[in-house]
Design a protein around this motif. Sequence first.
Motif, PDB file in Angstrom:
ATOM      1  N   PHE A 167      22.577 -11.065   1.684  1.00  0.00           N
ATOM      2  CA  PHE A 167      22.345  -9.893   0.850  1.00  0.00           C
ATOM      3  C   PHE A 167      23.529  -8.938   0.983  1.00  0.00           C
ATOM      4  O   PHE A 167      24.303  -9.024   1.933  1.00  0.00           O
ATOM      5  CB  PHE A 167      21.054  -9.177   1.279  1.00  0.00           C
ATOM      6  N   THR A 173      17.998  -5.697   3.125  1.00  0.00           N
ATOM      7  CA  THR A 173      17.464  -6.999   3.529  1.00  0.00           C
ATOM      8  C   THR A 173      16.035  -6.854   4.034  1.00  0.00           C
ATOM      9  O   THR A 173      15.136  -7.591   3.622  1.00  0.00           O
ATOM     10  CB  THR A 173      18.353  -7.629   4.613  1.00  0.00           C
ATOM     11  N   SER A 176      13.556  -5.092   1.202  1.00  0.00           N
ATOM     12  CA  SER A 176      13.230  -5.880   0.011  1.00  0.00           C
ATOM     13  C   SER A 176      12.551  -7.205   0.342  1.00  0.00           C
ATOM     14  O   SER A 176      11.750  -7.708  -0.462  1.00  0.00           O
ATOM     15  CB  SER A 176      14.497  -6.150  -0.806  1.00  0.00           C
ATOM     16  N   TYR A 319      21.400 -10.938   6.169  1.00  0.00           N
ATOM     17  CA  TYR A 319      20.943 -12.299   5.881  1.00  0.00           C
ATOM     18  C   TYR A 319      19.511 -12.489   6.343  1.00  0.00           C
ATOM     19  O   TYR A 319      19.000 -11.760   7.196  1.00  0.00           O
ATOM     20  CB  TYR A 319      21.838 -13.337   6.578  1.00  0.00           C
TER      21      TYR A 319
END
Length: 335
Positions: A167, A173, A176, A319
């Motif tokens: 991301f 990250t 969301s 990530y």
Amino acid sequence: MIAIPYFTALTTYFSYGLLFVFGQFRDFFRKILDWWSTDNLQGYAPICLGLEDFYIRRLYNRVQDCFGRPLSSAPDAWFDVVERYSNDNNKTLKRTNNVSRCLNLGSYNYLGFAAADEYCTPRVIDSLKKYSHSTCSSRVDGGTLALHNELEECVARFVGKPAAIVFGMGYVTNSSILPVLMGKGSLIISDSLNHNSIVNGARGSGATIRVFQHNTPSHLEEVLREQIAEGQPRTRRPWKKIMVVVEGIYSMEGELCKLPEIITICKRYKAYTYLDEAHSIGAVGKTGRGVCELLGVDTSDVDIMMGTFSKSFGSYGGYIAGSKQNKSYLPYKLL
């Protein structure tokens, strides 16, 4: 955790209280002196009122030169700080042509990768020239480059998971992904000192949220048993999904998570584990692979592993590492 000495704590609070009391006295007499004067606000209300305005004027302005210091060099272990001065009690600050060489003690650049490097810097510049700064498109639409796939494979291999997805921001990250993974009828059990990105993500998910005492596996087990026994609010149906969210190293306390004990409890009660390694990945473990490597935890026992590139790796983004099903599912749900 490192306990703060009572003398240090008391003198700090005393100093703060002294500033507060004298500031209130000055404001009181200022109001008397300005009783007959008129303020020209031109129809606008003050942006800051009450304690906010008081804090800015009487406390923050006195020490604001300690914050937001302008730099004139790369943010390495040592950097050049531009010296400033003020003629109006720190209401405004003016730069000088002098700089001070300072030791950097307030950076997330744990390994120094954010500074100019003879190996990394030329390659970063070449990549920017070749791929530009952005694709201006979502990943599933037209924004996936070969570099994205290469990076995701590298991340998955590094953390020991089957797949990963990256991301553009570490905070996003958490905020969301949690709403994608969890929803109504699900239960999130969060450590009481988890980062604000986790808190916002949990609130945005629509799931029921319960909090356990910071880094206390015994209390986590109590909460799990109680919630499993009670079930969903009102309907008392079984939870669709239960996820325990913890951090590898807690950002404000610098304390290691008791991950082995927490995973044992999660396995016992069939709860998923979400591990935020923003501050631990790259920084701890024999080869920098985070708390799992440091504490001898098999990464297959952690269902979702989250991390960022903005700390140890000196870059930006985040990530999520997990199963291949997650990698296939998450991008489309984020649209």
